[in-house]
Scaffold this motif. Sequence first.
Motif: not given
Length: 72
Positions: A18-42
């Motif tokens: 669902e988050l992927k659907r709300k984001l612009p199409k240019q967000v790569n899955h690997n990049t999204l995973t990295t961002i989510l890991e950072y947000l969880e760690e912080s």
Amino acid sequence: MVEETLQNMDESIISVAELKRKLPKQVNHNTLTTILEYLEESDKIAVSIKGITWIHNDHPGLNKAISRGIEL
């Protein structure tokens, strides 16, 4: 962009799909995973089996109450 989307979502829990659907199409899955890991760690999001939820609260009154509180 991901942080802002999570912070302003209407639902309390959102799936990665669902988050992927709300984001612009240019967000790569690997990049999204990295961002989510950072947000969880912080400690800005919590990730569970049900999905992702925003948990960060920067309200000054809350931070003041936490700093004056007693540790159990």
